[in-house]
Motif scaffolding. Structure first.
Motif, PDB file in Angstrom:
ATOM      1  N   LYS A   1      36.674  38.017  42.956  1.00 53.72           N
ATOM      2  CA  LYS A   1      36.280  37.575  44.289  1.00 53.72           C
ATOM      3  C   LYS A   1      34.762  37.387  44.415  1.00 53.72           C
ATOM      4  O   LYS A   1      34.263  37.058  45.485  1.00 53.72           O
ATOM      5  CB  LYS A   1      36.761  38.596  45.332  1.00 53.72           C
TER       6      LYS A   1
ATOM      7  N   LYS B   1      50.493  36.106  36.730  1.00 56.29           N
ATOM      8  CA  LYS B   1      49.426  35.484  37.513  1.00 56.29           C
ATOM      9  C   LYS B   1      49.318  33.994  37.220  1.00 56.29           C
ATOM     10  O   LYS B   1      49.033  33.197  38.105  1.00 56.29           O
ATOM     11  CB  LYS B   1      48.086  36.169  37.218  1.00 56.29           C
TER      12      LYS B   1
ATOM     13  N   LEU C   1      47.749  31.175  40.059  1.00 52.70           N
ATOM     14  CA  LEU C   1      48.295  31.102  41.421  1.00 52.70           C
ATOM     15  C   LEU C   1      49.296  32.206  41.732  1.00 52.70           C
ATOM     16  O   LEU C   1      49.752  32.336  42.868  1.00 52.70           O
ATOM     17  CB  LEU C   1      48.984  29.748  41.638  1.00 52.70           C
TER      18      LEU C   1
ATOM     19  N   GLU D   1      49.269  35.342  42.207  1.00 51.64           N
ATOM     20  CA  GLU D   1      49.006  36.360  43.234  1.00 51.64           C
ATOM     21  C   GLU D   1      49.201  35.814  44.646  1.00 51.64           C
ATOM     22  O   GLU D   1      49.288  36.583  45.595  1.00 51.64           O
ATOM     23  CB  GLU D   1      47.580  36.890  43.082  1.00 51.64           C
ATOM     24  N   TYR D   2      49.251  34.472  44.771  1.00 47.78           N
ATOM     25  CA  TYR D   2      49.252  33.869  46.106  1.00 47.78           C
ATOM     26  C   TYR D   2      50.509  33.039  46.405  1.00 47.78           C
ATOM     27  O   TYR D   2      50.831  32.809  47.565  1.00 47.78           O
ATOM     28  CB  TYR D   2      47.999  32.991  46.253  1.00 47.78           C
ATOM     29  N   TYR D   3      51.174  32.570  45.337  1.00 48.10           N
ATOM     30  CA  TYR D   3      52.365  31.750  45.524  1.00 48.10           C
ATOM     31  C   TYR D   3      53.451  32.175  44.533  1.00 48.10           C
ATOM     32  O   TYR D   3      53.146  32.595  43.413  1.00 48.10           O
ATOM     33  CB  TYR D   3      52.055  30.260  45.257  1.00 48.10           C
TER      34      TYR D   3
ATOM     35  N   GLY E   1      41.222  35.023  48.658  1.00 46.82           N
ATOM     36  CA  GLY E   1      42.536  34.393  48.756  1.00 46.82           C
ATOM     37  C   GLY E   1      42.466  32.891  48.553  1.00 46.82           C
ATOM     38  O   GLY E   1      41.478  32.251  48.911  1.00 46.82           O
ATOM     39  N   ILE E   2      43.523  32.317  47.966  1.00 43.64           N
ATOM     40  CA  ILE E   2      43.545  30.888  47.637  1.00 43.64           C
ATOM     41  C   ILE E   2      44.530  30.147  48.529  1.00 43.64           C
ATOM     42  O   ILE E   2      45.643  30.615  48.780  1.00 43.64           O
ATOM     43  CB  ILE E   2      43.924  30.689  46.151  1.00 43.64           C
ATOM     44  N   SER E   3      44.108  28.961  49.005  1.00 39.36           N
ATOM     45  CA  SER E   3      44.987  28.072  49.765  1.00 39.36           C
ATOM     46  C   SER E   3      44.835  26.665  49.193  1.00 39.36           C
ATOM     47  O   SER E   3      43.753  26.082  49.227  1.00 39.36           O
ATOM     48  CB  SER E   3      44.616  28.083  51.254  1.00 39.36           C
TER      49      SER E   3
END
Length: 666
Positions: free
Chosen positions: A338, A586, A605, A607-609, A648-650
């Protein structure tokens, strides 16, 4: 008096950040330097902790051998130590023959002495990869807080310690498959047999801190349990027990024995008697100091002593624990992914060693958590180092050069201000000595600054340049006193800022063998002629410039011209397939339609999707980026995403769903 100094061994899956450095490596170096100028016989050993599940998992994810990964990190840590002027007598590693043989010998002794037993454990097993899944080889949902990516040893979201079988919906980190439960025989160290002797040793110890004693006694009152000392890992030290050819020693039991093996290895490197280490470790009067984070206290007051006792060999237990609380960065936990914090290799590229050593000691979290901020760094360097210490030394040297022909002449004190200053040095040096022995280095700085500020005030009040005109003998005495004071400041601060102290001694033209504690307060016994080429000790720093330099080092905020932007082939893409990359939860492998072809993209991706969430999603793709090898497989493009302050990733997507794959973005 003999001292063995050691610190928590950096785990070789990444380089240490400022918090890691101040809590262990730097603190141990400060204490070592202090003891040496006190005249003690000292050895400082530490090293890279190379074994265990996290390294094995990371190596698999990177598509490299564990040894290749730890070789790289070990060498990077060596560079950081050099940059910080942290100088162990032996910075070693756990994957070396001396350590491996020593650990096997110790556990063989403990086994033969009757403190090891076998037990059947129910463990997770991946039928696809045909391996057991210890600790971080498995992730799943935390049973306490519901975090979806909790590891098999601990949930990083709520902090609870876990076992792999506690996880809800566990998954193998290598292939993503759901594991099954199988039985495996493991070897346990029977800590219950050491409860009474450990309780007696801890409660009667004259060297352990009250904090360490209270923490450990509370654990003993709750009762100790046998601990498994083996794992099904392939990367580690082979267990020496019967029928244990497929087991390795658990990394925590392996690593603490490095405190002994590193001393043994040191003497072997020096071509000395192979049993020389026993003169240190098997001498009940040898002091051993550990510099660690507060979470590691029980490993050094319970696990490690129990292992030594289990050998029936006469190891010293004259232990001292220098534990710290946590250091945060601008109010947040350090996180490389981060971009929160400063890492060792970055720090030494930004500023000289003493700037960091002083600042980190100033905020060393000795009794409570502390916070590193850019403002504190600026204050420490510009105000305390430059304006106070540096200014004092430079003023004194200039007075000697300009008014006394570069000479300091021993003289009798003539003024009350000098007597008061000498008295303050005596009182402060006694307090500082006590603080060093009690491992309260932060407070050392506070005490020494009393002398620095008082000496600067004496110069302002007495105005020696005017004394020179009206009373030369008083001037000569004043110069003698001030020269002594900056020498004594250099000695008291040498453990913290060694380069600066050596420079002060050099400017004063004093022999380095006089850089020792018993010199403090003594008059010069002969005329001293200072160096003529002295310069200011420090330079002020510009925090904004340092931030820019750090961003450039990380590749952040680089400005590009319009023509460069036009070279990028940005297109709308549609994700057709998505699955976890084998060996990682991950990395997700994607097949993306970009109009004229379908390309493969690998990205972090997971961790987020979930893969199923990505299929059918319209995204923005950099289509002409150079192929990059990720875990042994080439990725042919890159997705554009927004990253929030928390990391965080979008993924970026068009605001209309009817935009066709291959449409140019510009």
């Amino acid at each position: 008096m003999r001292w063995i100094i050691t610190s928590a061994w950096p785990y070789a899956h990444g380089t240490p950040h400022l918090g890691n450095i101040v809590s262990s490596l730097l603190s141990a170096d400060i204490f070592t330097r202090f003891l040496r100028i006190q005249g003690h016989e000292v050895i400082y050993v530490t090293g890279s902790d190379e074994h265990g599940t996290p390294i094995e998992v990371k190596a698999i994810q990177l598509g490299v051998k564990p040894k290749d990964l730890t070789d790289k990190v070990h060498n990077e840590i060596l560079k950081i130590l050099k940059g910080f002027k942290i100088e162990p007598d032996n910075y070693t590693r756990t994957h070396n023959e001396v350590h491996i043989q020593f650990v096997r010998e110790v556990f063989d002794k403990i086994y033969k002495n009757g403190y090891i037993f076998t037990k059947k454990d129910k463990l997770l097993y991946c039928p696809r990869d045909k391996i057991y899944l210890p600790d971080r080889f498995v992730i799943g949902k935390c049973p306490y807080c519901g975090y979806e990516s909790a590891r098999g040893d601990q949930c990083e979201n709520c902090g609870r310690l876990l076992t792999p079988t506690e996880l809800i919906n566990p998954r193998c980190v290598i292939c993503g498959e759901t594991p099954i439960v199988k039985e495996s025989i493991h070897y346990y160290f029977d800590l219950t047999k050491f409860e009474s002797i450990l309780y007696k040793w801890i409660s009667e110890s004259k060297t352990l801190s009250e904090n360490a004693k209270n923490f450990s006694i509370q654990m003993l009152k709750q009762g100790l349990k046998p601990r498994s000392v083996t794992r099904n890992n392939r990367w580690g030290i082979p267990a020496p027990f019967p029928d244990a050819s497929d087991l390795t020693i658990y990394v925590w039991f392996d690593a603490v024995l490095g405190y002994v093996s590193a001393v043994k290895e040191l003497f072997l490197k020096r071509d000395m008697d192979p049993d020389k280490w026993k003169e240190w470790w098997w001498d009940k009067d040898t002091n051993v100091a550990f510099f660690i984070g507060k979470d590691n206290i029980p490993f050094h007051t319970i696990i490690f002593p129990a292992l030594l006792l289990g050998t029936h060999d006469p190891y010293t237990l004259k232990f001292h624990i220098g534990s710290t609380e946590w250091l945060t960065f601008e109010g947040k936990k350090f996180s490389k992914s981060k971009g929160i914090g400063i890492w060792g290799e970055e720090a030494i590229s930004l500023l000289p060693a003493d700037y960091w050593r002083y600042t980190l000691t100033l905020i060393r979290p000795e009794t409570k958590d502390t916070d590193f901020t850019w403002k504190i760094l600026e204050y420490a360097v510009n105000e305390e180092l430059n304006n106070h210490i540096g200014n004092l030394v430079h003023r004194v040297l200039k007075l000697i050069a300009k008014y006394n022909g570069y000479k300091v002449i021993p003289s009798s004190i003539t003024r009350d201000s000098e007597k008061e200053l000498n008295k303050l040095v005596y009182e402060v040096s006694a307090k500082v000595e006590e603080l060093y022995y009690n491992m309260r280095f932060q407070r050392v700085i506070n005490e020494v600054m009393k002398v620095v500020k008082r000496a600067n005030a004496v110069i302002n009040d007495e105005r020696p340049w005017e004394l020179y005109k009206t009373d030369y003998n008083a001037f000569k005495s004043m110069i003698h006193t001030l020269a002594k004071v900056i020498r004594d400041i250099a000695i008291m601060l040498y453990p913290i800022i060694p380069d600066t102290s050596i420079k002060i001694f050099d400017y004063l033209n004093l022999p380095m063998q006089n850089l020792r504690w018993d010199i403090i307060g003594k008059d010069f016994d002969h005329e001293v002629e200072i160096k003529r080429d002295f310069k200011p000790l420090f330079k002020k720093i510009d925090i904004e410039e340092l931030k820019k330099k750090l961003s450039l080092m990380r590749g952040e905020h680089i400005k590009i011209d319009e023509n460069y932007l036009k070279k990028l082939d940005l297109r709308v893409g549609k994700i057709l397939e998505a699955e976890y990359k084998k060996g990682s939860t991950k990395i997700i492998r994607l097949k993306v339609d970009i109009g004229d072809k379908i390309i493969k993209i690998l990205g972090g991706l997971g961790e987020y999707y979930k893969p199923t969430d990505l299929i059918g999603k319209t995204v923005v793709v950099v289509a002409n980026i150079k192929e990059k090898k990720i875990m042994g497989e080439y990725s042919e493009g890159m997705l554009l995403a927004a990253i929030d302050e928390g990391g965080g990733i979008s993924l970026l997507t068009p605001d209309r769903e009817d935009v066709k794959a291959g449409t140019r973005v510009g």
